[in-house]
Design a protein around this motif. Structure first.
Motif, PDB file in Angstrom:
ATOM      1  N   PHE A 274       9.374  -1.916  12.119  1.00  0.00           N
ATOM      2  CA  PHE A 274       8.970  -1.507  10.774  1.00  0.00           C
ATOM      3  C   PHE A 274       9.668  -0.201  10.405  1.00  0.00           C
ATOM      4  O   PHE A 274      10.194   0.510  11.267  1.00  0.00           O
ATOM      5  CB  PHE A 274       7.449  -1.336  10.688  1.00  0.00           C
ATOM      6  N   LYS A 275       9.694   0.080   9.122  1.00  0.00           N
ATOM      7  CA  LYS A 275      10.251   1.351   8.668  1.00  0.00           C
ATOM      8  C   LYS A 275       9.316   1.965   7.629  1.00  0.00           C
ATOM      9  O   LYS A 275       8.652   1.272   6.860  1.00  0.00           O
ATOM     10  CB  LYS A 275      11.649   1.180   8.089  1.00  0.00           C
ATOM     11  N   VAL A 276       9.269   3.281   7.648  1.00  0.00           N
ATOM     12  CA  VAL A 276       8.502   4.039   6.674  1.00  0.00           C
ATOM     13  C   VAL A 276       9.493   4.656   5.700  1.00  0.00           C
ATOM     14  O   VAL A 276      10.483   5.252   6.128  1.00  0.00           O
ATOM     15  CB  VAL A 276       7.666   5.134   7.359  1.00  0.00           C
ATOM     16  N   TRP A 277       9.252   4.510   4.403  1.00  0.00           N
ATOM     17  CA  TRP A 277      10.227   4.998   3.438  1.00  0.00           C
ATOM     18  C   TRP A 277       9.548   5.530   2.185  1.00  0.00           C
ATOM     19  O   TRP A 277       8.393   5.206   1.887  1.00  0.00           O
ATOM     20  CB  TRP A 277      11.211   3.892   3.078  1.00  0.00           C
ATOM     21  N   LYS A 278      10.288   6.351   1.456  1.00  0.00           N
ATOM     22  CA  LYS A 278       9.766   6.989   0.251  1.00  0.00           C
ATOM     23  C   LYS A 278      10.215   6.210  -0.974  1.00  0.00           C
ATOM     24  O   LYS A 278      11.402   6.035  -1.219  1.00  0.00           O
ATOM     25  CB  LYS A 278      10.252   8.437   0.168  1.00  0.00           C
ATOM     26  N   ASP A 279       9.239   5.738  -1.733  1.00  0.00           N
ATOM     27  CA  ASP A 279       9.500   4.928  -2.917  1.00  0.00           C
ATOM     28  C   ASP A 279       9.562   5.826  -4.149  1.00  0.00           C
ATOM     29  O   ASP A 279       8.549   6.397  -4.569  1.00  0.00           O
ATOM     30  CB  ASP A 279       8.384   3.891  -3.072  1.00  0.00           C
ATOM     31  N   THR A 280      10.732   5.977  -4.713  1.00  0.00           N
ATOM     32  CA  THR A 280      10.906   6.857  -5.878  1.00  0.00           C
ATOM     33  C   THR A 280      10.245   6.306  -7.136  1.00  0.00           C
ATOM     34  O   THR A 280      10.083   7.014  -8.123  1.00  0.00           O
ATOM     35  CB  THR A 280      12.401   7.093  -6.153  1.00  0.00           C
TER      36      THR A 280
ATOM     37  N   ARG B 224       0.829  -1.197   0.000  1.00  0.00           N
ATOM     38  CA  ARG B 224       0.000   0.000   0.000  1.00  0.00           C
ATOM     39  C   ARG B 224       0.873   1.261   0.000  1.00  0.00           C
ATOM     40  O   ARG B 224       1.974   1.274   0.530  1.00  0.00           O
ATOM     41  CB  ARG B 224      -0.932  -0.002   1.211  1.00  0.00           C
ATOM     42  N   TYR B 225       0.341   2.315  -0.591  1.00  0.00           N
ATOM     43  CA  TYR B 225       1.058   3.589  -0.699  1.00  0.00           C
ATOM     44  C   TYR B 225       0.273   4.676   0.028  1.00  0.00           C
ATOM     45  O   TYR B 225      -0.961   4.652   0.067  1.00  0.00           O
ATOM     46  CB  TYR B 225       1.230   3.972  -2.179  1.00  0.00           C
ATOM     47  N   PHE B 226       1.038   5.644   0.565  1.00  0.00           N
ATOM     48  CA  PHE B 226       0.419   6.702   1.356  1.00  0.00           C
ATOM     49  C   PHE B 226       0.935   8.067   0.911  1.00  0.00           C
ATOM     50  O   PHE B 226       2.017   8.184   0.330  1.00  0.00           O
ATOM     51  CB  PHE B 226       0.715   6.488   2.847  1.00  0.00           C
ATOM     52  N   THR B 227       0.151   9.101   1.235  1.00  0.00           N
ATOM     53  CA  THR B 227       0.502  10.450   0.798  1.00  0.00           C
ATOM     54  C   THR B 227       1.722  10.996   1.534  1.00  0.00           C
ATOM     55  O   THR B 227       2.497  11.772   0.981  1.00  0.00           O
ATOM     56  CB  THR B 227      -0.674  11.417   1.010  1.00  0.00           C
ATOM     57  N   ASP B 228       1.895  10.594   2.801  1.00  0.00           N
ATOM     58  CA  ASP B 228       3.035  11.074   3.588  1.00  0.00           C
ATOM     59  C   ASP B 228       3.366  10.054   4.667  1.00  0.00           C
ATOM     60  O   ASP B 228       2.622   9.092   4.894  1.00  0.00           O
ATOM     61  CB  ASP B 228       2.739  12.449   4.202  1.00  0.00           C
ATOM     62  N   SER B 229       4.463  10.281   5.350  1.00  0.00           N
ATOM     63  CA  SER B 229       4.927   9.327   6.357  1.00  0.00           C
ATOM     64  C   SER B 229       3.992   9.259   7.551  1.00  0.00           C
ATOM     65  O   SER B 229       3.818   8.196   8.150  1.00  0.00           O
ATOM     66  CB  SER B 229       6.340   9.700   6.808  1.00  0.00           C
ATOM     67  N   ILE B 230       3.377  10.389   7.888  1.00  0.00           N
ATOM     68  CA  ILE B 230       2.458  10.414   9.042  1.00  0.00           C
ATOM     69  C   ILE B 230       1.250   9.530   8.770  1.00  0.00           C
ATOM     70  O   ILE B 230       0.811   8.761   9.627  1.00  0.00           O
ATOM     71  CB  ILE B 230       2.019  11.867   9.350  1.00  0.00           C
ATOM     72  N   ALA B 231       0.720   9.614   7.545  1.00  0.00           N
ATOM     73  CA  ALA B 231      -0.428   8.784   7.180  1.00  0.00           C
ATOM     74  C   ALA B 231      -0.054   7.306   7.210  1.00  0.00           C
ATOM     75  O   ALA B 231      -0.859   6.461   7.616  1.00  0.00           O
ATOM     76  CB  ALA B 231      -0.932   9.180   5.793  1.00  0.00           C
ATOM     77  N   ALA B 232       1.156   6.978   6.768  1.00  0.00           N
ATOM     78  CA  ALA B 232       1.605   5.588   6.764  1.00  0.00           C
ATOM     79  C   ALA B 232       1.692   5.035   8.179  1.00  0.00           C
ATOM     80  O   ALA B 232       1.202   3.931   8.461  1.00  0.00           O
ATOM     81  CB  ALA B 232       2.958   5.487   6.071  1.00  0.00           C
ATOM     82  N   VAL B 233       2.293   5.796   9.087  1.00  0.00           N
ATOM     83  CA  VAL B 233       2.431   5.343  10.477  1.00  0.00           C
ATOM     84  C   VAL B 233       1.070   5.222  11.144  1.00  0.00           C
ATOM     85  O   VAL B 233       0.810   4.274  11.897  1.00  0.00           O
ATOM     86  CB  VAL B 233       3.345   6.301  11.267  1.00  0.00           C
ATOM     87  N   ALA B 234       0.171   6.181  10.852  1.00  0.00           N
ATOM     88  CA  ALA B 234      -1.175   6.137  11.431  1.00  0.00           C
ATOM     89  C   ALA B 234      -1.901   4.876  10.994  1.00  0.00           C
ATOM     90  O   ALA B 234      -2.584   4.221  11.794  1.00  0.00           O
ATOM     91  CB  ALA B 234      -1.957   7.377  11.028  1.00  0.00           C
ATOM     92  N   ASN B 235      -1.766   4.514   9.715  1.00  0.00           N
ATOM     93  CA  ASN B 235      -2.401   3.310   9.210  1.00  0.00           C
ATOM     94  C   ASN B 235      -1.799   2.071   9.837  1.00  0.00           C
ATOM     95  O   ASN B 235      -2.494   1.119  10.171  1.00  0.00           O
ATOM     96  CB  ASN B 235      -2.265   3.255   7.683  1.00  0.00           C
ATOM     97  N   MET B 236      -0.478   2.092  10.019  1.00  0.00           N
ATOM     98  CA  MET B 236       0.227   0.975  10.653  1.00  0.00           C
ATOM     99  C   MET B 236      -0.319   0.754  12.060  1.00  0.00           C
ATOM    100  O   MET B 236      -0.628  -0.375  12.459  1.00  0.00           O
ATOM    101  CB  MET B 236       1.725   1.293  10.711  1.00  0.00           C
ATOM    102  N   SER B 237      -0.471   1.827  12.816  1.00  0.00           N
ATOM    103  CA  SER B 237      -0.929   1.729  14.195  1.00  0.00           C
ATOM    104  C   SER B 237      -2.370   1.256  14.274  1.00  0.00           C
ATOM    105  O   SER B 237      -2.739   0.461  15.137  1.00  0.00           O
ATOM    106  CB  SER B 237      -0.793   3.099  14.883  1.00  0.00           C
TER     107      SER B 237
END
Length: 416
Positions: free
Chosen positions: A350-356, A327-340
């Motif tokens: 886990f790690k949150v990272w930007k996929d170029t 899954r892809y997210f708009t920003d790192s905060i949204a990704a972590v929120a979804n993870m939680s």
């Protein structure tokens, strides 16, 4: 005079061809490579340990969905593959143990990079024994021949080498006969080669998988203990843990007798499974502490900045089974929120990272999660898999890496 010059030129040409042949042969590196190198023999004791035979026959009926193999028995998946040995052990009982391609239970096989994880075990034991003081010691403390070479060696530590953060300029390529890897594998003086290494990064700053790092760890153990790596393994692991079959550890040559710590251990599948049992039991073997509990605990915790790699062990990436990693997210905060919200306490690492290369520029952020399972891995997909939560060990040995067998093991794990 002309004849002598021509003869010399011919000799040089033939020597070059021989070197090329030896290095090109790395393309055909084989699980029987223990036969082509000098080696240290690792002997057994007189009290072998045997796993129990399971009462149930779960794999006679358990169907597994893996890749293109939909709802098949494990044996049906393995039989047409290049697998030679596959073992599944839970609670010290053998649930599955089969051998293929005329491979027998007592046949030894070269482990290649699974040897790295065993070298890590020996580093931990050498620390317990007082031969190595601390993982933060510079490597030059144990290999003084590196002093006065590249200045980076003075700040290169045991821990940097364990985590593949040496900073050395080293080509790990397995497809290039002129790369550093081929020279190290077929070279006859590995310390001589390593002394000439240059650096492209400051030690500790960049993670880059390099067999040269483990080679240095093996040399450090041998110099600190004043024993060949295979003999230290025999004394500290093979005999006290009741291995059933002898093993060998390949050397660079008969004169230097320096062990190929990164790839040279050859043994049987069932004895490799005992290394897994040791780690399941926090370094304790039937009441005897082979290596400290702390050493095993560290190896089992994924190092996020190292792609989950720590102390020569790999951690299982859970993205292959759970949808979160896709899954892809708009920003790192949204990704972590979804993870939680979705996974809560399921994954601690886990790690949150930007996929170029994200399909949508507006949603470039992803999550990689790591499970509590970890494994040792060889180039031909030799695997030692450990799940501490289920007291489960799996081993796969084979001739080629025709599948990601650690993912198959993870699938099996989730089915049990």
């Amino acid at each position: 005079m002309k004849t002598k010059v021509l003869s010399l030129a011919l000799l040089i040409f033939l020597s070059s061809c021989q070197l090329l042949y030896r290095e090109v042969a790395y393309y055909q590196a084989d699980i029987t490579d223990y036969k082509i190198f000098p080696y240290t023999e690792v002997n057994t004791g007189d009290k072998p340990y045997h796993f129990l035979e399971a009462n149930n026959l779960i794999f006679d009926t358990l169907k597994i969905t893996y890749g293109k193999d939909s709802c098949k028995l494990l044996n049906e998946i393995l039989e047409p593959s290049s697998t030679h040995a596959f073992v599944v052990i839970r609670n010290d009982s053998v649930l599955f143990e089969k051998y293929y391609e005329d491979f027998q239970r007592d046949d030894i096989s070269t482990f290649f990079s699974v040897s790295k994880s065993v070298t890590s075990l020996l580093i931990g034991i050498a620390i317990d024994d007082g031969y190595i003081h601390d993982v933060n010691d510079p490597i030059t403390k144990y290999i003084p021949e590196l002093k006065g070479r590249a200045p980076e060696y003075e700040s290169l530590t045991i821990q940097h080498l364990l985590d593949m953060r040496s900073g050395m300029k080293y080509n790990e390529s397995y497809g290039n006969p002129f790369a550093d890897m081929a020279k190290l594998y077929y070279g006859r003086n590995q310390l001589g080669q390593l002394k000439r290494m240059e650096f492209e990064h400051e030690p500790g700053t960049v993670h880059d998988y390099q067999s040269a790092s483990t080679a240095l760890l093996g040399i450090a153990i041998e110099k600190a203990t004043r024993k060949e790596l295979g003999k230290y393994l025999e004394e500290k692991v093979w005999i006290p843990m009741g291995m059933e079959n002898r093993a060998t550890w390949s050397l660079d040559d008969k004169r230097h007798r320096s062990a190929k710590a990164y790839c040279g251990l050859s043994a049987t599948a069932i004895d490799l499974a005992k290394i897994g049992r040791l780690y399941l039991n926090n370094g304790n073997w039937n009441g005897r502490q082979i290596v400290s509990k702390e050493w095993v605990k560290v190896a089992a915790i994924p190092k996020i900045e190292n792609e989950g790699y720590r102390n020569q062990w790999w951690s299982i990436d859970g993205n292959g089974v759970d949808s979160l990693g896709n899954r892809y997210f708009t920003d790192s905060i949204a990704a972590v929120a979804n993870m939680s919200e979705v996974y809560k306490d399921k994954y601690q690492h886990f790690k949150v990272w930007k996929d170029t290369k994200a399909p949508e520029a507006s949603k470039p952020w992803r999550i990689t999660v790591y499970t509590d399972c970890y494994f040792a891995l060889g180039i031909m997909k030799q695997v030692l898999y450990i799940d501490p939560n289920k007291n489960l060990v799996m081993v796969r040995l084979g001739a080629t890496g025709d599948s990601e067998y650690f993912n198959l093991m993870y699938t099996i794990d989730k089915s049990l």
